[in-house]
Each structure stands twice: as structure tokens, then as C-alpha cells.
Design a protein around this motif. Structure first.
Motif, mmCIF file in Angstrom:
data_model
loop_
_atom_site.group_PDB
_atom_site.id
_atom_site.type_symbol
_atom_site.label_atom_id
_atom_site.label_comp_id
_atom_site.label_asym_id
_atom_site.label_seq_id
_atom_site.Cartn_x
_atom_site.Cartn_y
_atom_site.Cartn_z
ATOM 1 N N ASN A 128 0.826 -1.209 0.000
ATOM 2 C CA ASN A 128 0.000 0.000 0.000
ATOM 3 C C ASN A 128 0.864 1.264 0.000
ATOM 4 O OD1 ASN A 128 -1.261 2.167 2.089
ATOM 5 N ND2 ASN A 128 -2.851 1.354 0.769
ATOM 6 N N GLN A 129 1.897 1.270 0.823
ATOM 7 C CA GLN A 129 2.747 2.457 0.914
ATOM 8 C C GLN A 129 3.631 2.635 -0.322
ATOM 9 O OE1 GLN A 129 4.570 3.080 4.969
ATOM 10 N NE2 GLN A 129 3.353 1.253 5.445
ATOM 11 N N GLU A 179 1.136 4.160 -2.892
ATOM 12 C CA GLU A 179 0.650 5.495 -2.537
ATOM 13 C C GLU A 179 1.753 6.450 -2.081
ATOM 14 O OE1 GLU A 179 -3.855 4.183 -1.061
ATOM 15 O OE2 GLU A 179 -2.369 4.850 0.403
ATOM 16 N N LEU A 196 1.315 10.104 -3.019
ATOM 17 C CA LEU A 196 0.151 10.706 -2.376
ATOM 18 C C LEU A 196 0.381 10.847 -0.873
ATOM 19 C CD1 LEU A 196 -2.680 8.762 -4.260
ATOM 20 C CD2 LEU A 196 -1.718 11.018 -4.782
ATOM 21 N N ASP A 197 1.038 9.868 -0.272
ATOM 22 C CA ASP A 197 1.349 9.945 1.162
ATOM 23 C C ASP A 197 2.204 11.170 1.472
ATOM 24 O OD1 ASP A 197 -0.053 7.699 1.853
ATOM 25 O OD2 ASP A 197 1.684 6.362 1.946
ATOM 26 N N THR A 212 -6.787 -0.472 -2.635
ATOM 27 C CA THR A 212 -5.833 0.649 -2.702
ATOM 28 C C THR A 212 -6.024 1.511 -3.955
ATOM 29 O OG1 THR A 212 -4.185 -0.473 -1.318
ATOM 30 C CG2 THR A 212 -3.385 1.262 -2.782
ATOM 31 N N LYS A 253 -9.198 3.898 -3.852
ATOM 32 C CA LYS A 253 -9.296 4.965 -2.848
ATOM 33 C C LYS A 253 -9.303 6.362 -3.471
ATOM 34 C CE LYS A 253 -6.686 4.554 0.833
ATOM 35 N NZ LYS A 253 -5.454 4.247 1.597
ATOM 36 N N THR A 254 -8.663 6.510 -4.631
ATOM 37 C CA THR A 254 -8.628 7.814 -5.281
ATOM 38 C C THR A 254 -9.696 7.945 -6.369
ATOM 39 O OG1 THR A 254 -6.955 7.006 -6.834
ATOM 40 C CG2 THR A 254 -6.156 8.116 -4.860
ATOM 41 N N GLY A 258 -4.471 14.274 -0.675
ATOM 42 C CA GLY A 258 -3.996 13.107 -1.401
ATOM 43 C C GLY A 258 -4.972 12.625 -2.459
ATOM 44 N N PHE A 268 -8.026 11.327 -1.848
ATOM 45 C CA PHE A 268 -8.733 10.122 -1.417
ATOM 46 C C PHE A 268 -10.206 10.421 -1.147
ATOM 47 C CE2 PHE A 268 -4.347 9.053 0.030
ATOM 48 C CZ PHE A 268 -4.163 7.963 -0.814
#
Length: 305
Positions: free
Chosen positions: A75-76, A79, A82-83, A142, A145-146, A207, A209
Motif C-alpha cells: 500500500n505504501q 501510494e 500521495l502519502d 488501494t 481509494k482515489t 492526497g 482520497f
């Protein structure tokens, strides 16, 4: 033959310990809470506590942590850009640049393989559900989410697996019992994550989301939170009816679970009334306490019955 040691590659200007970075990148607190749910499901499933297989518990804990950790690392990686835009995530290991994406990818793959192998040793069905969980979380939830608020609905599926995974690990069977445990954690996630999406609305916006069902912090969102909480309460006490196979809850324990549900419902109503970040944070904290509390009640009910 030379065996290369795989480590998290850190940038030269920062050198925190490997253990600290490992905890952060796998989201240790979240992973441990998931393992707790899985163990609770296992303890509820065993016919008698004298039949507990402690090696199975160890394998379930380690394998479960690996699977959750892998999901979080993947996930990280996905993203990371975006994070870096959001205050609450910009200091994560990959987003901050402390851990290189390629190194993180190696770690995620290793954790995935280890997790599946360890859970397979428990039994094949447990490994299958663990693999489904990581696939849905990484490859479906994941990316969505966007794109759409429906990501929360999709994410509720892998998020609901841990509680029932313990039952499957103990019985090698998925039936109405495991399905009921799944539904409890499934409905719980909506008020929990919508509460988080509410008080972190502005940060999530940075981000891109979409977490709230209506896209806004409005009455319609808070009403949906209340409705899903009602469904959660109903499903949580349903085993007291005796219609869920070997999964049973005594009337006294059902009353305790019901009272805990009313507490969470009250927090949801408060959010509807005030529509403040403070009320949303309160609901989030209550929801975390609720899910752990009812799992403990279910286990104690089994012990004391």
C-alpha cells in the motif's frame, strides 16, 4: 553460493534502526490488532481450551502479521507520492525517502511468501483466505481509494477476514460460524473508517482520497454511519439466537455486547447531532474499543460457559 542479505535500504542522511523502520512500514500496531482478532476467532472455535494447539497459535500470529505487514508495505509503495502530500503520512518510511521503493518491494514479497507458507502449514483454507485478503487490499481497495467512496466497501472484505480466519484455522472449515464472525467485522469497518475519513477529511483531500460515502461531512454520511452501526449490533448479538451453528453467545454475554453496541451507536448519534471532528474522533476511539471488547466477551463467554 553467496547469499545476499536483504535489508531496508536507507538514505545516507538518516539511519534509524531497522527494527523501528520495520515497525513503521508494516504498521505494527495495526498488524498486532489484526493478529489479536485472529487469535480471538481461534479461541472461540476450539471445542475445548484443553485442545488448543499452541504451535498453531504461533504460526497463525506470525503468518497473520506477515500478511498484514505485506499489505501495508504494498500500500505504501503504491501510494508513496500521495502519502507525501498528507500531513499524517508524509513521514512514513517510503514517502519520506528513508526507505527505497525497491527495497520495500522486496520486503513486501518476502512477507507475502512467508505469510502464505506459514498459514498453509496451519491449513490450506487459512492460507487461501490470507492470500485473498492481501490481493483485495493491494490490488483492488488501494487503487479505488482515489476513484470512488466505494473503496471502503471493497476494503471491508479483506478487513473482515481476520476474525473469521481464526475459526478457519481451528476447524479447517468455513460455514455459518465463520461467516457470522466475518459479518461482525465487516459491518464494524464502515462507522470506524468513515469516522476516520471525517476528521481527516482535509488531509485526505490533499492526497485525492474519497473515503466518505457522500464525499462530504454531512447528515447523509452520519446517517449511514448510524445505520451500519445498527446492523453491526444486530449481527453481533445474533449468535444468542442459536441459529449460527457452534458459534453461540449466552444471554448475559449478548446483553453485554448489546450495551457495547449502544455505546457505539450513541457516539454515532453524537456525530449526527454535532457534525464535528471531535465527535468523529470520539466515534473512532469507541469503535476501536468496541471491536476488541466484544471479541474478549465472546472468548470469555466460551471460557465461562
Amino acid at each position: 553460493m553467496k547469499i545476499k542479505k536483504v535489508t531496508l535500504e536507507l538514505s545516507s542522511n538518516q539511519s534509524p534502526s531497522f527494527f523501528k523502520e520495520f515497525k513503521e512500514i508494516t504498521k505494527a500496531r495495526l498488524a498486532i490488532s489484526v493478529v489479536f482478532s485472529t487469535i480471538a476467532g481461534y479461541l472461540i472455535a476450539v471445542p475445548d481450551f484443553s485442545e488448543i494447539q499452541y504451535m498453531t497459535l504461533v504460526l497463525l500470529s506470525v503468518g497473520g502479521y506477515c500478511m498484514v505487514g505485506a499489505s501495508n508495505v504494498f500500500n505504501q509503495i503504491i501510494e508513496r507520492d500521495l502519502d507525501a502530500k498528507m500531513d499524517r503520512t508524509k513521514n512514513r518510511p517510503i514517502a519520506s525517502g528513508r526507505v527505497k521503493p525497491n527495497s520495500a518491494l522486496i520486503l513486501a514479497c518476502v512477507l507475502t511468501i512467508l505469510g502464505i507458507v506459514i498459514l498453509y502449514i496451519v491449513n490450506p483454507k487459512t492460507a487461501m483466505f490470507g492470500a485473498i485478503s492481501i490481493f483485495l487490499y493491494t490490488s483492488v481497495y488501494t487503487p479505488l481509494k482515489t476513484i470512488t467512496p466505494l473503496s471502503v466497501f471493497v476494503g471491508a472484505f479483506p478487513g473482515a477476514i481476520p476474525f473469521m480466519l481464526g475459526w478457519v484455522a481451528a476447524t479447517n472449515h468455513f460455514g455459518i460460524e465463520a461467516g457470522t464472525l466475518f459479518m461482525i467485522q465487516f459491518f464494524w469497518q464502515f462507522p470506524h473508517f468513515w469516522a476516520i475519513g471525517w476528521f481527516l477529511y482535509e488531509d485526505y483531500k490533499k492526497g485525492g482520497f474519497f473515503m466518505l460515502p457522500t464525499g462530504k461531512r454531512d447528515s447523509k454520511t452520519s446517517i449511514q454511519i448510524i445505520l451500519y452501526t445498527v446492523w453491526l449490533i444486530i449481527v453481533s448479538v445474533f449468535p444468542a439466537t442459536g441459529l449460527t451453528g457452534r458459534l453461540y453467545l449466552t444471554p448475559v454475554s449478548a446483553i453485554l455486547v448489546f450495551i457495547a453496541g449502544l455505546w457505539m451507536l450513541y457516539a454515532g448519534i453524537q456525530l449526527y447531532r454535532t457534525r464535528t471532528d471531535k465527535a468523529a474522533k470520539s466515534l473512532m476511539l469507541v469503535s476501536v474499543t468496541y471491536i476488541s471488547l466484544i471479541q474478549i466477551i465472546y472468548v470469555l463467554d466460551k471460557v465461562l460457559r
